[in-house]
Design an enzyme around this catalytic site. Structure first.
Site, mmCIF file in Angstrom:
data_model
loop_
_atom_site.group_PDB
_atom_site.id
_atom_site.type_symbol
_atom_site.label_atom_id
_atom_site.label_comp_id
_atom_site.label_asym_id
_atom_site.label_seq_id
_atom_site.Cartn_x
_atom_site.Cartn_y
_atom_site.Cartn_z
ATOM 1 N N SER A 147 0.846 -1.203 0.000
ATOM 2 C CA SER A 147 0.000 0.000 0.000
ATOM 3 C C SER A 147 0.878 1.250 0.000
ATOM 4 C CB SER A 147 -0.869 -0.017 1.263
ATOM 5 O OG SER A 147 -1.379 1.262 1.561
ATOM 6 N N TYR A 160 -3.608 -0.051 9.909
ATOM 7 C CA TYR A 160 -3.411 -0.447 8.508
ATOM 8 C C TYR A 160 -1.991 -0.120 8.059
ATOM 9 C CZ TYR A 160 -4.583 -0.597 3.468
ATOM 10 O OH TYR A 160 -4.636 -0.884 2.124
#
Ligand code: NAP
Ligand code: GCO
Length: 262
Positions: A147, A160
């Site tokens: 990510s 996250y």
């Protein structure tokens, strides 16, 4: 070998986790188009059935299984079942993931742990389960879906970002530990992609929507289709000497501070 053949996945078995829809589905579809046999899992029968139907509509006969990737016993059962019913897994894409957008001081520790469990512990568990057969077979490809948050922080996504930062380092570690067995482990770092996961951020006029479009040199949200070329490359013989790398597919976000104000 001619260059097109290098990108072929003919004869390969690919497991893409959490691939009933979204990024995983797009990657699995492209692998099928490149010749691979597609296997995917999701957490319940409804989603697996939905996924199988979606693949059928694309003319793909996919093998779908119920499996919560955080459950180690179930993951080992899944891998054994796939090896028996489909074949040894040549390509693993650790795609399944969740996000919880909550300011850290308001986030419950159990929610932090849940995100770490799905986004970091599970890729470890699934990779560990497929590696022995890859070693025996003398080749393997593991692709972890990282990510922007493998490189950058942002408010409200502490769990996250911690998970995706860890996933980047797990990627490098698998490369370090298993490269000698002709196993390549790399990451794909998608930018901001239009899927159900980002739907809350893409509401027309939402400040974040304008922010991301402004911050992205490509001046648009990415689509799952933007990821499939890099995903096929990292799953194919064309990337046999690429290991421990995270390939960012982000429209240029990481390359810039962002547009200067006019
Ligand atoms: P998504 O639309 O939320 O899909 C996630 C998939 O993972 C769903 O099929 C989901 O199934 C499955 N999943 C979640 N928890 C699972 C578990 N415990 N076991 C098995 N499957 C599970 O997400 P996406 O946008 O396609 O993202 C896919 C991956 O790309 C994620 O790792 C995400 O972090 C990453 N990513 C996304 C973006 C983006 O902008 N969209 C950017 C960078 C990275 P259920 O529906 O049953 O939960
Ligand atoms: C967010 C988004 C991002 C994207 C992606 C960016 O809330 O910031 O969900 O985390 O999903 O990970 O690469």
């Amino acid at each position: 070998m001619n260059i097109i053949k290098k990108f072929s996945l003919e004869g390969k078995v690919a497991l893409v986790t959490g691939a009933s829809y979204g990024i995983g589905f797009a990657i699995a579809k492209s692998y099928a188009e490149a010749g691979a046999t597609i296997v995917f899992n999701d957490i319940n029968q409804d989603l697996v059935d939905k996924g199988i139907k979606a693949y059928e509509e694309e003319g793909i006969k996919a093998f779908g299984y119920i499996c919560d990737v955080t459950d180690e016993d179930k993951v080992y059962e899944l891998v054994a079942k796939i090896e028996k019913e489909v074949g040894v897994i040549d390509i693993l894409v650790n795609n399944a993931g969740i996000i919880k957008r909550v300011a850290m001081i308001d986030m419950k520790a159990e929610d932090f742990r849940k995100v770490i469990d799905v986004d970091l512990n599970a890729p470890f568990i699934v990779a560990k389960a497929v590696l022995p057969s890859m070693i025996k077979k003398g080749h393997g490809k593991i692709i972890n879906i990282c990510s922007m948050m493998s490189e950058l922080g942002r408010e409200t996504v502490s769990a996250y970002a911690a998970a995706k930062g860890g996933l980047k380092m797990l990627t490098k570690n698998i490369a370090a530990e298993y490269g000698e067995y002709n196993i390549q482990c790399n990451g794909i770092g998608p930018g901001y992609i239009a899927t159900p996961q980002t739907a809350p951020l893409r509401v027309e006029g939402h400040p974040f929507n304008n922010f991301i479009i402004g911050k992205t040199p490509a001046a648009r949200w990415g689509t799952p289709e933007d990821l499939v070329g890099p995903a096929v490359f990292l799953a194919s013989d064309a990337s046999d000497f690429v290991n421990g790398h995270v390939l960012y597919v982000d429209g240029g976000i990481l390359a810039t501070l962002g547009k200067q104000p006019e």
